[in-house]
Enzyme design. Structure first.
Site, mmCIF file in Angstrom:
data_model
loop_
_atom_site.group_PDB
_atom_site.id
_atom_site.type_symbol
_atom_site.label_atom_id
_atom_site.label_comp_id
_atom_site.label_asym_id
_atom_site.label_seq_id
_atom_site.Cartn_x
_atom_site.Cartn_y
_atom_site.Cartn_z
ATOM 1 N N ASN A 184 -26.654 -3.041 74.190
ATOM 2 C CA ASN A 184 -28.117 -3.415 73.765
ATOM 3 C C ASN A 184 -28.081 -4.452 72.800
ATOM 4 O OD1 ASN A 184 -29.259 -1.417 75.496
ATOM 5 N ND2 ASN A 184 -28.587 0.197 74.269
ATOM 6 N N HIS A 239 -28.174 0.009 86.038
ATOM 7 C CA HIS A 239 -27.547 1.500 85.709
ATOM 8 C C HIS A 239 -27.032 1.981 87.275
ATOM 9 C CE1 HIS A 239 -30.627 1.339 82.734
ATOM 10 N NE2 HIS A 239 -29.970 1.893 81.862
ATOM 11 N N ASP A 265 -32.984 -0.481 89.948
ATOM 12 C CA ASP A 265 -33.016 -1.358 88.616
ATOM 13 C C ASP A 265 -31.867 -2.502 88.753
ATOM 14 O OD1 ASP A 265 -30.836 -0.190 87.431
ATOM 15 O OD2 ASP A 265 -32.008 0.822 85.941
ATOM 16 N N GLY A 283 -30.774 3.376 75.395
ATOM 17 C CA GLY A 283 -31.576 2.481 74.361
ATOM 18 C C GLY A 283 -30.761 2.252 73.065
ATOM 19 N N SER A 321 -27.177 4.270 77.235
ATOM 20 C CA SER A 321 -27.689 4.903 78.597
ATOM 21 C C SER A 321 -26.358 5.204 79.727
ATOM 22 C CB SER A 321 -28.665 4.162 79.160
ATOM 23 O OG SER A 321 -28.350 2.901 79.476
#
Length: 227
Positions: A118, A204, A201, A90, A53
């Site tokens: 991840n 990011h 969030d 992801g 991402s």
């Protein structure tokens, strides 16, 4: 320090929930294929960004993601390169290993590998992450022995314990040295933990944060492009 602690506590939960958007896979593949087709006609050299991402520019317009910012930089300097953004939100190293064959059906001159975060956040065994990254590097080199490879280093919060966190961080410089590839020490240097440079969030990067990511990569990519 307080903001960075907040970043660490939010990172694991939010990154996993907001990045797992499987519908992005088709879009990433279409963008890669379209760009590759265009570049056959233009005969430009190709720089391919292969990541998750962070590369995809989650939450932003595609032109705000750091690969697009680098394209602007390259164009302003008059170099004949086309950037391909093959980022997929992801994505894990295992997922990357499974789709690398498709992505490399085009000719690529410079390959930027940005995967692993991840894996770390999900507690995937470190040896598995290391092996997957090694297999991706091996595959890329087999396709084109003369390709330039840049590995983007990543760090994770200490949720999995200090030993895991430290060994995870060491994977990237160790692989870079072993394979004689270029290394961006920490892609999120100057951005991680800064609320003004991250989206709501807390994970990011904002468009401004992506500018810093682009600069972190450009510090390594600059000399390669100029050769």
């Amino acid at each position: 320090m307080r903001s960075f602690t907040l970043f660490l506590s939010l990172f694991m939960f939010l990154f996993l929930t907001s990045c797992a958007n499987s519908s992005k896979k088709e879009e990433a593949e279409e963008n890669t294929q379209d760009t590759a087709t265009n570049e056959v006609g233009e005969k430009k050299k190709v720089i391919l960004f292969f990541g998750d991402s962070l590369t995809a520019g989650y939450g932003l317009e595609q032109e705000e993601a750091f690969p697009a910012i680098i394209q602007e930089k390259i164009d302003s300097l008059g170099f004949s390169y086309q950037v391909v953004n093959a980022g997929l939100s992801g994505e894990t190293t295992s997922g990357g290993k499974n789709r690398i064959d498709w992505v490399l059906k085009q000719n690529v001159d410079i390959f930027i590998l940005e995967l692993g975060a991840n894996d770390g956040l999900r507690g995937i065994p470190l040896e598995e992450t290391r092996n997957n990254l090694q297999e991706i590097i091996d595959f890329v080199r087999k396709k084109n022995p003369d390709i330039e490879i840049i590995l983007a280093g990543m760090q994770i919060p200490p949720n999995m314990g200090q030993d895991y966190t430290t060994e995870f961080r060491n994977i990237f410089p160790e692989l870079a040295e072993k394979n004689d590839v270029h290394l961006v020490p920490f892609l999120l240097e100057g951005v991680a933990g800064d609320p003004e440079l991250n989206q709501e969030d807390g994970i990011h990067p904002t468009a401004e944060g992506q500018e810093i990511l682009a600069n972190n990569v450009w510090q390594v990519l600059d000399d390669i492009v100029k050769k």
